[in-house]
Design a protein around this motif. Structure first.
Motif, mmCIF file in Angstrom:
data_model
loop_
_atom_site.group_PDB
_atom_site.id
_atom_site.type_symbol
_atom_site.label_atom_id
_atom_site.label_comp_id
_atom_site.label_asym_id
_atom_site.label_seq_id
_atom_site.Cartn_x
_atom_site.Cartn_y
_atom_site.Cartn_z
ATOM 1 N N ALA A 22 41.869 8.681 74.470
ATOM 2 C CA ALA A 22 41.209 7.718 75.287
ATOM 3 C C ALA A 22 42.239 7.123 76.396
ATOM 4 C CB ALA A 22 40.590 6.710 74.527
ATOM 5 N N PHE A 26 40.377 1.564 77.992
ATOM 6 C CA PHE A 26 39.012 2.343 77.520
ATOM 7 C C PHE A 26 38.408 0.984 76.680
ATOM 8 C CE2 PHE A 26 36.424 3.822 74.138
ATOM 9 C CZ PHE A 26 35.817 4.800 74.735
ATOM 10 N N THR A 27 39.286 0.284 75.829
ATOM 11 C CA THR A 27 38.440 -0.629 75.235
ATOM 12 C C THR A 27 37.942 -2.104 76.117
ATOM 13 O OG1 THR A 27 39.923 -0.392 73.069
ATOM 14 C CG2 THR A 27 38.553 -2.215 73.140
ATOM 15 N N GLU A 29 37.283 -1.706 78.995
ATOM 16 C CA GLU A 29 35.972 -1.176 79.975
ATOM 17 C C GLU A 29 34.642 -1.183 78.883
ATOM 18 O OE1 GLU A 29 35.831 -0.570 82.898
ATOM 19 O OE2 GLU A 29 33.640 0.545 83.084
ATOM 20 N N VAL A 30 34.911 -0.913 77.892
ATOM 21 C CA VAL A 30 33.703 -1.000 76.871
ATOM 22 C C VAL A 30 33.073 -2.704 76.614
ATOM 23 C CG1 VAL A 30 32.828 -0.802 74.593
ATOM 24 C CG2 VAL A 30 34.169 1.044 75.398
ATOM 25 N N LEU A 31 34.123 -3.288 76.657
ATOM 26 C CA LEU A 31 33.917 -4.925 76.452
ATOM 27 C C LEU A 31 33.469 -5.486 77.612
ATOM 28 C CD1 LEU A 31 37.170 -6.010 74.345
ATOM 29 C CD2 LEU A 31 34.486 -5.539 73.603
ATOM 30 N N ARG A 33 31.550 -3.703 79.788
ATOM 31 C CA ARG A 33 30.219 -3.349 80.043
ATOM 32 C C ARG A 33 29.400 -4.103 79.253
ATOM 33 N NH1 ARG A 33 29.784 3.158 80.032
ATOM 34 N NH2 ARG A 33 27.580 2.412 79.940
ATOM 35 N N LEU A 34 29.764 -4.511 78.076
ATOM 36 C CA LEU A 34 29.087 -5.183 77.270
ATOM 37 C C LEU A 34 28.650 -6.389 77.907
ATOM 38 C CD1 LEU A 34 30.167 -4.959 73.445
ATOM 39 C CD2 LEU A 34 27.931 -4.341 74.493
ATOM 40 N N LYS A 35 29.888 -7.161 78.480
ATOM 41 C CA LYS A 35 29.523 -8.693 78.855
ATOM 42 C C LYS A 35 28.801 -8.310 80.168
ATOM 43 C CE LYS A 35 33.897 -10.725 77.462
ATOM 44 N NZ LYS A 35 35.370 -10.789 77.877
ATOM 45 N N GLU A 37 25.853 -6.679 80.506
ATOM 46 C CA GLU A 37 24.749 -6.413 80.145
ATOM 47 C C GLU A 37 23.836 -7.914 80.100
ATOM 48 O OE1 GLU A 37 24.537 -4.119 76.769
ATOM 49 O OE2 GLU A 37 25.019 -2.019 77.552
ATOM 50 N N ARG A 39 22.000 -8.568 78.124
ATOM 51 C CA ARG A 39 21.873 -9.043 76.508
ATOM 52 C C ARG A 39 23.044 -8.583 75.957
ATOM 53 N NH1 ARG A 39 16.846 -6.080 74.006
ATOM 54 N NH2 ARG A 39 15.910 -7.759 72.820
ATOM 55 N N THR A 40 23.872 -9.789 75.476
ATOM 56 C CA THR A 40 25.224 -9.712 75.093
ATOM 57 C C THR A 40 25.303 -9.545 73.502
ATOM 58 O OG1 THR A 40 25.836 -11.782 75.307
ATOM 59 C CG2 THR A 40 26.378 -10.574 77.263
ATOM 60 N N GLY A 41 24.507 -10.009 72.879
ATOM 61 C CA GLY A 41 24.383 -9.850 71.473
ATOM 62 C C GLY A 41 23.865 -8.849 70.909
ATOM 63 N N PRO A 42 24.185 -8.444 69.568
ATOM 64 C CA PRO A 42 23.780 -7.196 69.172
ATOM 65 C C PRO A 42 22.288 -7.694 68.738
ATOM 66 C CG PRO A 42 25.522 -8.194 67.835
ATOM 67 C CD PRO A 42 25.517 -9.188 68.904
ATOM 68 N N ARG A 43 21.361 -6.488 69.099
ATOM 69 C CA ARG A 43 20.029 -6.495 68.954
ATOM 70 C C ARG A 43 19.552 -6.412 67.665
ATOM 71 N NH1 ARG A 43 19.655 -1.795 73.225
ATOM 72 N NH2 ARG A 43 20.485 -3.106 75.101
ATOM 73 N N ASP B 37 40.291 7.116 69.977
ATOM 74 C CA ASP B 37 40.749 8.313 70.307
ATOM 75 C C ASP B 37 40.137 9.501 69.694
ATOM 76 O OD1 ASP B 37 42.892 7.225 72.242
ATOM 77 O OD2 ASP B 37 44.276 6.532 70.278
ATOM 78 N N GLU B 54 34.769 10.571 77.750
ATOM 79 C CA GLU B 54 34.989 9.136 78.000
ATOM 80 C C GLU B 54 33.710 8.287 78.062
ATOM 81 O OE1 GLU B 54 38.253 7.063 79.329
ATOM 82 O OE2 GLU B 54 39.590 8.301 78.610
#
Lengths: 190, 193
Positions: A22, A26-27, A29-31, A33-35, A37, A39-43, B37, B54
């Motif tokens: 990756a 990468f991490t 970017e994932v976080l 994208r979550l923020k 959204e 709805r930020t909490g797990p559904r 990864d 990705e």
């Protein structure tokens, strides 16, 4: 190249493919994208108990209401006993002031309607019993007579106790024996 | 590194998922770090290309986060995550197949891919053509082949990720290898069938 050699070449080729990693960030970017959204909490997810309840309870309530309304409509449309014009012989003999086909009671319960029918029958029974008693009394008070005939206006009655032993002589119909009484026709009917 | 992150590092995947379900973002970040990864590698062989891989991997992690409350840990976190990712690829592939069916009627015919060369190949070229041959495998064969041959997963774990029996996994891998050999043998034989 035989199959064994092909297998070896294939293993080498697959091993040479490498394992891409990756990219940096990468991490993050994932976080990010979550923020972003809404709805930020797990559904809770569609499998949660609360969701399943809210999914089928309205359907169950609607089905129950439909069933109740359907039964009520059936009860309204169903003919009440003795109220569809095909009355029983007993009802026909005593007559009914409501006519041959009273409409079935709509707002009253079936039990109330049956009680009304029973009350009518009891009234008829009492009336008939009274008439029968009056008739018996009339018979006991009157002397026995023999109805000889008559027309719409007059009737000829012969009291049983006064009839001549030899009977009325034949061949003289114009002569009316003395004990024969001439009465209005209405008195010859019971 | 914060104390929360330090604590998260010592937890296993199931414990991190439980914390994620409670809204702990650092626990979720640790999960992403652990598996990104492997997942990107798997998806790059499955979907053809690192960039696409990705994108799929990020989407898979987002879905993982949203399903954290439904997750019941039975020591099968990786199969659970890879299943989410595989389903993403599978859905996209179906969408592309549908589009390919109707596209000719709407647009000009797409240019066909260049045929594989009928001659001996250099090593770099071999890798490229092996990758293409893998891409052409049906997804049902491609998934277990990549997980077993490239990612090194055991049969049982692949069976958990695919929701099938180990025997099915073995037969699919065997079938995938056979198809690859049929496809690549002409080039390894120097152009002769």
């Amino acid at each position: 190249m035989n199959d064994e050699q092909l297998d070896r070449r294939l293993d080498e080729a697959l091993a040479s493919l490498g394992r891409p990693r990756a990219g940096d960030g990468f991490t993050a970017e994932v976080l990010r994208r979550l923020k972003e959204e809404p709805r930020t909490g797990p559904r809770k997810g569609p499998q949660s108990r609360a969701h399943r309840w809210t999914a089928w309870v309205p359907a169950a309530v609607a089905a129950t209401v439909l069933a109740v309304v359907g039964l009520w409509m059936l009860d309204r449309e169903a003919p009440a006993p003795g109220a569809n014009g095909a009355r029983t012989a007993q009802e026909a003999s005593v007559g009914s002031p409501g006519g041959p086909a009273d409409p079935p009671p709509r707002s009253e319960s079936r039990q109330g309607f049956q009680q009304q029918e029973i009350d009518k029958l009891q009234e008829d029974y009492l009336r008939l019993s009274q008439e029968l008693a009056e008739l018996k009394a009339l018979v006991e008070e009157s002397e026995p007579v023999l109805y000889l005939g008559g027309d719409d206006g007059l009737g000829l009655l012969l009291p049983r106790g006064t009839a001549p032993n030899g009977g009325i002589p034949a061949g003289r119909p114009a002569e009316v024996p003395r004990p024969v009484r001439i009465v209005p026709a209405s008195q010859t009917q019971l | 590194m914060t104390s929360a992150t330090t604590a998260a590092v010592t937890l296993d995947d199931g414990q991190l998922m439980a914390r994620t379900a409670g809204g702990d973002m650092s626990a979720f970040g640790e999960l992403v770090d652990r598996h990104k990864d492997g997942l990107v590698s798997y998806l790059s062989h499955l979907a053809g290309g690192r960039e696409r891989a990705e994108d799929y991997a990020q989407e898979a992690f987002l879905r993982l986060f949203h399903t954290a409350r439904r997750y019941r840990d039975r020591g099968r976190f990786a199969p659970f995550l890879y299943r989410i990712a595989t389903n993403l690829v599978r859905s996209d592939q179906r969408r592309e197949q549908r589009w390919r069916r109707i596209a000719p009627a709407l647009t000009a015919a797409p240019e066909p891919p260049p045929p594989l060369p009928q001659q001996s190949l250099l090593e770099g070229e071999v890798r490229s053509f092996v990758s293409r041959a893998i891409d052409e495998l049906p997804l049902a064969y491609r998934v277990p082949l990549v997980l077993y041959e490239i990612e090194g997963w055991p049969y049982q774990r692949i069976a958990e990720a695919e929701g099938c029996r180990e025997g099915t996994v073995k037969s699919r891998i065997h079938r995938a290898r056979k198809l690859l050999k049929e496809r690549l043998a002409p080039y390894w034989n120097g152009g002769s069938p």
